[in-house]
Design a protein around this motif. Structure first.
Motif, PDB file in Angstrom:
ATOM      1  N   UNK B 245       0.825  -1.217   0.000  1.00 37.12           N
ATOM      2  CA  UNK B 245       0.000   0.000   0.000  1.00 37.12           C
ATOM      3  C   UNK B 245       0.859   1.267   0.000  1.00 37.12           C
ATOM      4  N   UNK B 246       0.210   2.399  -0.111  1.00 36.58           N
ATOM      5  CA  UNK B 246       0.915   3.684  -0.026  1.00 36.58           C
ATOM      6  C   UNK B 246       1.509   3.885   1.362  1.00 36.58           C
ATOM      7  N   UNK B 247       0.815   3.398   2.380  1.00 34.90           N
ATOM      8  CA  UNK B 247       1.378   3.480   3.741  1.00 34.90           C
ATOM      9  C   UNK B 247       2.710   2.722   3.799  1.00 34.90           C
ATOM     10  N   UNK B 248       2.707   1.538   3.201  1.00 33.20           N
ATOM     11  CA  UNK B 248       3.931   0.734   3.213  1.00 33.20           C
ATOM     12  C   UNK B 248       5.045   1.422   2.428  1.00 33.20           C
ATOM     13  N   UNK B 249       4.647   2.079   1.349  1.00 28.83           N
ATOM     14  CA  UNK B 249       5.649   2.815   0.574  1.00 28.83           C
ATOM     15  C   UNK B 249       6.309   3.859   1.469  1.00 28.83           C
ATOM     16  N   UNK B 250       5.515   4.493   2.301  1.00 24.89           N
ATOM     17  CA  UNK B 250       6.093   5.510   3.174  1.00 24.89           C
ATOM     18  C   UNK B 250       6.977   4.927   4.274  1.00 24.89           C
ATOM     19  N   UNK B 251       6.717   3.692   4.633  1.00 24.19           N
ATOM     20  CA  UNK B 251       7.655   3.055   5.574  1.00 24.19           C
ATOM     21  C   UNK B 251       9.063   3.099   4.991  1.00 24.19           C
ATOM     22  N   UNK B 252       9.158   2.780   3.706  1.00 19.93           N
ATOM     23  CA  UNK B 252      10.464   2.776   3.055  1.00 19.93           C
ATOM     24  C   UNK B 252      10.985   4.211   2.915  1.00 19.93           C
ATOM     25  N   UNK B 253      10.112   5.107   2.467  1.00 12.95           N
ATOM     26  CA  UNK B 253      10.545   6.493   2.234  1.00 12.95           C
ATOM     27  C   UNK B 253      10.976   7.147   3.551  1.00 12.95           C
ATOM     28  N   UNK B 254      10.311   6.791   4.634  1.00 11.64           N
ATOM     29  CA  UNK B 254      10.660   7.392   5.928  1.00 11.64           C
ATOM     30  C   UNK B 254      12.028   6.921   6.435  1.00 11.64           C
ATOM     31  N   UNK B 255      12.501   5.794   5.943  1.00 13.56           N
ATOM     32  CA  UNK B 255      13.737   5.223   6.486  1.00 13.56           C
ATOM     33  C   UNK B 255      14.912   5.269   5.510  1.00 13.56           C
ATOM     34  N   UNK B 256      14.636   4.990   4.249  1.00 14.53           N
ATOM     35  CA  UNK B 256      15.732   4.831   3.281  1.00 14.53           C
ATOM     36  C   UNK B 256      16.688   6.032   3.232  1.00 14.53           C
ATOM     37  N   UNK B 257      16.183   7.266   3.036  1.00 16.69           N
ATOM     38  CA  UNK B 257      17.148   8.386   2.962  1.00 16.69           C
ATOM     39  C   UNK B 257      17.902   8.594   4.278  1.00 16.69           C
TER      40      UNK B 257
END
Ligand code: SF4
Lengths: 182, 719
Positions: B245-257
């Motif tokens: 989901x989009x929420x899950x996408x943000x899990x990655x975006x919140x951590x990766x950078x």
């Protein structure tokens, strides 16, 4: 929220200009824009007739033939759907090609943002993204956080490698409070 | 074949070690990285974020067919063409034939590790299609004809002078080596490429099943141009990039950078779904979903966690081996710890064979990985697999199988060795020079001699007087403690007796098996595990205490794992794991030793070295510091206190002594800079390495086990 947004934006090298009125925003643009200004279609900016006001202030405004004009343009001006305070991010629905050209090729990108559109963090952004996806069959949504940057040579942070070298966010109340329109 | 492979690999190591500038760059980078990462995560709960990513990725792994179908459906509904490529060849063939059909002559690319993985540029070139890399780092290495040495910063190994020279060849002018100027040159040179190209090729960081869209997380803005200007956009996406989901996408975006570069977020995150407008019409969007070994990885129970990787590159940033030799040595296409695993599955075990042994096992990567991947365990497993396939070397096999498994024989041989070494030790406790070809081993560190009488032979003579003991514990000494540093056993008894605990030494204990296990001989490790479980539980102790953290990990983790499927042993291994405890934690947690030793020490400046397996294996780092501080030592922190000392058992003796030596030198520098007169640690292996380095370099700093320092505070034993 505005304070947090401004602080985060500054940290990533974006420039915030608080404009009390639209006239101030137009004056600020007239002063800073270098070269032709790309103005892709935007419901809020059209409502305010920004093109007319900018031309009156002496700015060369480009509002057609983007593909041809973009490579030589000096700046792009867009609205914003909304912004994220925690990271200083501007969220811009960029499905129209003109919007993408205006925000990727020129050296300067100006964003006119109504401070009422600032949300707290990424979790507040998700439902809005979902609505934008539901509205449009194809989507190109952009999170824009500061100017283009690289650290690929000796890890030295350098601004403006491919995209805009300067990102200005002009905060101006009264532009739009609809988080789904740009 | 494998001999030649090893020789070439050794040559690459030597070459890298001869480039001090590379090491300097990578060391400085590591320091800056850790500081900015810490800032980026301030106020965030890293453990919770990583647990979220791990759980989400595991769900995707288990239900990947379903999510793949959902993604494909939604992407196609939005006008994209989706294809699944099972192999690199299939992916290349698809992209090349598409380019041919559309008459594409020039392709612009934004950074994509997947395209490196499948050698897409080569495939395009062979078809007469020019591929232009537009990410600055990728363009630099393309011009240099190299491959990336880091997943996030591909050209981190190059200097601005080298870049200026490369760019000069493109512009035909002398380009000054000023970074802003060079960046401007790249901007101007690459600009026309976007406008001329018939096709843009990108990777993607995320594929969202819910929307059928992709997310690209970038800083430079080239991916936005690659995806916007040419008529055709091809996105090459590993299937592990799927999220529900989009929420899950943000899990990655919140951590990766945050974990990649210490940024809260990158300059751009682009969410692209479907055939967006382009010129008069619509863009042609092709999504190539790449398997190429990922499906097999998902099916491997030991290795599958590696699919959680979000390609942040952090495991390289913190890796002492990477910092010493760089990604061209410690990597194939994918580099560093995760690179070893991905190479094995994407490019074949053969290509990972040397790399699997290059890991020193310090677990720095495990601590920093945002996806909760136990990289070290997976690498150990691959080493076992390789040991079974290629063998572990005749000499080693003989030692492990014939000798170590037979405890009496093994111990007799060590005793004999202690006699044989007499001529070189000249009666001293430290070997500073060895004859002939062994000499290499003492070139950069002194080595301790094997003790005249091992601890097991001294034990019965060590008096213990404890009235009403609070606990009865068994001591697992491990080989180093038993045969090299028996005095540590005496210190242990002295300290624990003082705190009201009696200590036994089960004589049937044998080597913990780690040397065999880490060399890939699981069978011997299993035999040794059984012997030790039996020996240690026999006396029914309250606890089993350890002074060597590698042994601690063996008792707590490896034995359980090795004996899991052995019905007679599994439960007993669990029981042993539950009562095994590192001695400093035992003293602090169970005995409140800090207050009992309070103020006994003179305020000597002591710095503390964290052993890898103690801090990142057993989770013990506060306890020994507390003991030292409470007893009255003045504790001063050195820089990089928890960085590996370069010991790594056989790593520093036989497999990679040259890398180990460099890592040790870094440690010696940090110790010296701390201004302490003593460095404490809780591992006999680290002690051997660090004491040897300090001695060889004649540094006026004493290296001691924490127990030794504590024992010195107590009145002498009455005998
Ligand atoms: S294994 Fe972990 S630390 Fe290494 S690149 Fe992948 S996510 Fe990052």
């Amino acid at each position: 929220m505005t304070g947090a947004f401004l602080a985060a934006l500054e940290k990533v090298g974006g420039v915030a200009v608080c404009c009390g009125t639209l006239q101030q925003a137009v004056a600020c643009l007239a002063e800073r824009v270098r070269g032709p200004l790309l103005l892709p279609p935007s419901p809020s900016l059209q409502r305010l007739d920004l093109a007319g006001q900018l031309r009156a202030a002496g700015v060369e405004v480009v509002s057609a033939d983007f593909h041809q004009r973009a490579p030589a343009a000096g700046a792009g001006l867009t609205g914003a759907n909304f912004a994220i305070a925690a990271t200083g991010t501007v969220v811009l629905e960029s499905t129209a090609e003109a919007t993408r050209l205006a925000t990727t090729l020129p050296e300067q990108h100006f964003v006119l943002l109504d401070p009422r559109k600032i949300v707290a963090d990424s979790s507040a952004a998700v439902p809005l993204l979902r609505q934008l996806h539901a509205r449009l069959p194809q989507t190109f949504l952009a999170y824009i956080t500061g100017p283009s940057r690289t650290a690929d040579i000796e890890r030295v942070l350098t601004i403006g490698v491919h995209g805009p070298k300067e990102l200005y966010v002009l905060l101006c109340e009264g532009v739009s409070d609809d988080l789904l329109e740009s | 074949m494998s001999k030649q492979r090893s020789r070439q690999y050794k040559a690459r190591i030597d070459q890298a070690l001869a480039a001090p500038r590379l090491q300097e760059t990578l060391h400085r980078f590591a320091d800056a990285y850790l500081a900015s990462r810490e800032n980026a995560f301030a106020g965030h709960d890293f453990q919770a974020l990583r647990a979220g990513i791990a759980a989400m990725k595991d769900d995707v792994r288990d239900r990947r067919e379903e999510y793949l179908a959902q993604f494909t459906r939604n992407a196609e509904a939005a006008g994209a063409t989706v294809t699944l490529a099972r192999t690199a060849e299939e992916a290349n063939a698809y992209i090349v034939s598409l380019a041919r059909q559309r008459g594409v002559r020039l392709v612009v690319k934004s950074k994509s590790m997947a395209s490196e993985e499948i050698h897409l540029n080569r495939a395009l070139q062979e078809a007469g299609i020019e591929a232009l890399e537009t990410d600055l780092g990728e363009w630099i290495i393309q011009l240099a004809g190299q491959r990336p040495s880091h997943m996030v910063m591909p050209a981190i190994h190059m200097t601005k002078e080298e870049v200026a020279e490369l760019f000069g060849k493109v512009t035909g002018k002398v380009e000054p080596a000023a970074i802003p100027h060079l960046v401007q040159v790249a901007r101007e040179q690459l600009r026309q490429g976007y406008l001329n190209a018939g096709m843009g090729i990108s990777g993607a960081n995320i594929a969202v099943a819910e929307t059928g869209g992709l997310a690209l997380i970038t800083n430079e803005g080239n991916a936005r141009l690659v995806a916007t200007l040419p008529k055709i956009h091809v996105a090459l996406v590993g299937i592990e990039k799927l999220v529900p989901t989009l929420e899950d996408a943000h899990r990655v975006i919140d951590v990766l950078p945050k974990n990649a570069t210490g940024q809260l977020i990158t300059s751009y995150v682009s969410w692209i779904r479907g055939a967006v407008p382009c010129g008069e019409g619509r863009k042609e969007l092709h999504i190539v979903l790449l398997d190429n070994g990922r499906g097999a990885l998902a099916e491997s129970p030991h290795c599958r966690d590696a699919l959680r990787c979000i390609k942040c590159g952090a495991c390289a940033n913190v890796c002492p081996v990477y910092q010493t030799v760089g990604g061209h040595v410690f990597g194939h296409i994918y580099i560093s710890a995760i690179g070893i695993i991905l190479t094995a599955f994407f490019h074949g075990l053969e290509n990972a064979a040397e790399l699997v042994r290059a890991c020193i096992g310090c677990r720095a990567c495990v601590a920093v990985c945002p996806s909760g991947i136990d990289l070290e365990s997976i690498i150990l497993h691959l080493r076992e697999v390789l040991g079974e396939e290629e063998g572990i070397g005749a000499g080693k096999a003989l030692v492990f199988k014939r000798i170590m498994r037979n405890r009496a024989l093994f111990h007799t041989m060590i005793r004999t060795a202690s006699l044989l070494q007499k001529p070189v030790t000249r009666g001293e406790r430290t070997i500073r020079h060895l004859p002939l070809f062994f000499a290499g081993l003492t070139e950069w560190r002194s080595l301790p001699a094997i003790a005249d009488r091992p601890l097991r032979d001294q034990w019965s003579g060590i008096a213990q007087r404890v009235e009403k003991p609070r606990y009865k514990v068994a001591f697992f000494a491990g080989c180093l403690n038993d045969f090299v540093y028996p005095e540590l056993g005496r210190d242990l008894v002295k300290v624990l007796n003082h705190l009201g605990v009696t200590v036994s030494f089960p004589r049937e204990q044998n080597c913990c098996g780690v040397p065999a296990l880490y060399s890939g001989d699981r069978e011997t490790a299993t035999v040794l595990a059984e012997q030790n479980v039996a020996a240690l539980l026999a006396g029914n102790p309250d606890f089993v205490v350890t002074t060597c953290p590698t042994c601690t990990m063996a008792l707590q983790r490896d034995f359980v794992d090795l004996l899991r499927d052995h019905p007679r042993w599994a439960a007993r291994a669990e029981q042993l794991a539950a009562i095994t405890i590192d001695v400093s934690r035992f003293i602090v947690e169970k005995l409140d030793g800090g207050s009992m030793l309070q103020g006994l020490a003179a305020p000597e400046k002591v710095t503390y070295h964290d052993s890898c397996h103690l801090k990142r294996g057993a989770g013990v780092w506060r306890e020994p510091r507390r003991l030292l501080a409470d007893s009255g030592f003045e504790l001063v922190e050195m820089a990089h206190a928890d960085r590996c000392c370069g010991f790594g058992g056989s790593y520093s003796f036989t497999s990679h002594p040259d890398i180990a030596r460099h890592i040790l030198n870094d440690k010696v520098v940090d110790i010296e800079k701390s201004g302490a007169t003593c460095v404490a640690m809780d591992c006999p292996g680290c002690l051997m390495q660090i004491r040897g380095g300090l001695d060889k370099q004649e540094k006026p700093v004493r290296a001691a086990h924490t127990l030794q320092l504590l024992a010195e505070l107590l009145p002498p034993e009455k005998s």
